[in-house]
Design a protein around this motif. Sequence first.
Motif, short mmCIF file in Angstrom:
data_model
loop_
_atom_site.label_atom_id
_atom_site.label_comp_id
_atom_site.label_asym_id
_atom_site.label_seq_id
_atom_site.Cartn_x
_atom_site.Cartn_y
_atom_site.Cartn_z
N GLY A 55 0.91 -1.30 0.04
CA GLY A 55 0.13 -0.04 -0.01
C GLY A 55 0.84 1.30 -0.08
O GLY A 55 2.02 1.23 0.44
N TYR B 210 -8.00 -5.73 2.01
CA TYR B 210 -7.89 -4.62 1.39
C TYR B 210 -8.58 -3.53 2.22
O TYR B 210 -9.59 -3.88 2.83
N ILE C 93 -3.59 -4.58 0.95
CA ILE C 93 -3.24 -3.33 0.31
C ILE C 93 -4.06 -2.12 1.21
O ILE C 93 -5.28 -2.53 1.49
N VAL D 187 -8.49 1.08 -4.35
CA VAL D 187 -8.22 -0.41 -4.06
C VAL D 187 -9.63 -1.37 -4.10
O VAL D 187 -8.96 -2.38 -4.52
#
Length: 452
Positions: A110, A219, A183, A226
Amino acid sequence: MRIHLIAIGGSAMHNLAIALSKKGHLVSGSDDAIFEPSFSRLKRFNILPAEMGWFPENITSEIDAVILGMHARPDNPELLKAQELGLKVYSYPEYVYEQSKDKIRVVIGGSHGKTSITSMILHVLKQSGIKCDFLVGAQLEGFDTMVQLSDAPVIIIEGDEYLASPIDRRPKFHLYRANIGLISGIAWDHINVFPTFDNYVEQFRLFLTTIEPGGIIIYNQEDETVADLVVKEAVNLKKEGYSSGESFIKDGVTYLKIGEQSVPLLVFGKHNLQNIEAARKICKNLGVIDRQFYLSISTFKGASRRLELLGKNSFTSVYKDFAHSPSKLRATIEAVKEQFPDRQLVAVMELHTFSSLNKDFLNEYQGCIDKADVAVVFISNKTFEHKKMEPYDQNIVKQAFGNDQLNFFSETEMLVEFLRAINYKSKNLLLMSSGNFGGLDLEGLAESVLSD
């Protein structure tokens, strides 16, 4: 094994060298300059090079592996000698994978929050008695090194999207082949490598393809880029979204609302509430029940230079933070303003990285510092020289930030004079940089501010 590290002085590289030495390998290394804390730590473990520089004669056929740091150049004399001898040359992410390919690999990716999430996970696992190896981008309280390689069945890896080495242009986090990936958010960065936002997003799409089939992707579903990417592209993966939990602030302390319970935290800000939920998802997949997680996370003090408290008195707090990209800058300022609504904020940020100094990227900072009551941007003249970039004046910076009230400095002495002249009663000071403001003693500045 005999292992030689070229550019051993880097943050990740010197920690890897120490980890390999502690594991029993015969470790050597080289660099043209090594600074603190790398210098003292390498010396303590007896792996500090005897002299600075590159020495091809140090590279012999007796070496089992060479690990190449990002600071080295493709024409490095030691690298050329290793290639001539046919030695195996690894980037450090490649070597970490080699050491962990039989483990469960958790990779935290990320644009922001990687270090904090990784640190939270490590803190909780340690508190829960779960053994793990790790690679993290900051020094953590209770951990001797930023890298550990042992016989633990799990490794927690902070997955940087920057390049693996001077001769391997793949992003680091593509090389770990995660079993569990995460992420945290996508906000354009590293413009010198990824010239467009689409090109940058593509690296995260490729990351999804590197996760082992049947693996898990966790996520941030509050990040539209994302969420859209994972929903469309995460094929043959188990998807688990997260968002910031319910919370409230009382007497300067943030509390998580967990059912009828309230859990006090030592960290704050919406971004950290998201980070906590991300860490909880990972820990749950590693066998930590929620009750144990919240008990442990309540004692987490934060990672180094992530809203790190330098000092406080009854009406002022001084923080330093690694924030340098637009998204990090905005989130950090908003966190301090929300935590202390009755105090004004003096926010100082240094433009220091290649991306942040690039004129083509500078407009990404539009409006990022507007919530500060006193906004300051600093660029050291020496930074332009060191990075061989053409300097520009305060008018360019003010226009890019879209803030005519912004204060601009290029000399450390002038910055200190300006900051020390401020009356900090009912004001907080936030210092944000991936550099050091031209050698500024931040602890000394904090002490002088708090004693006035």
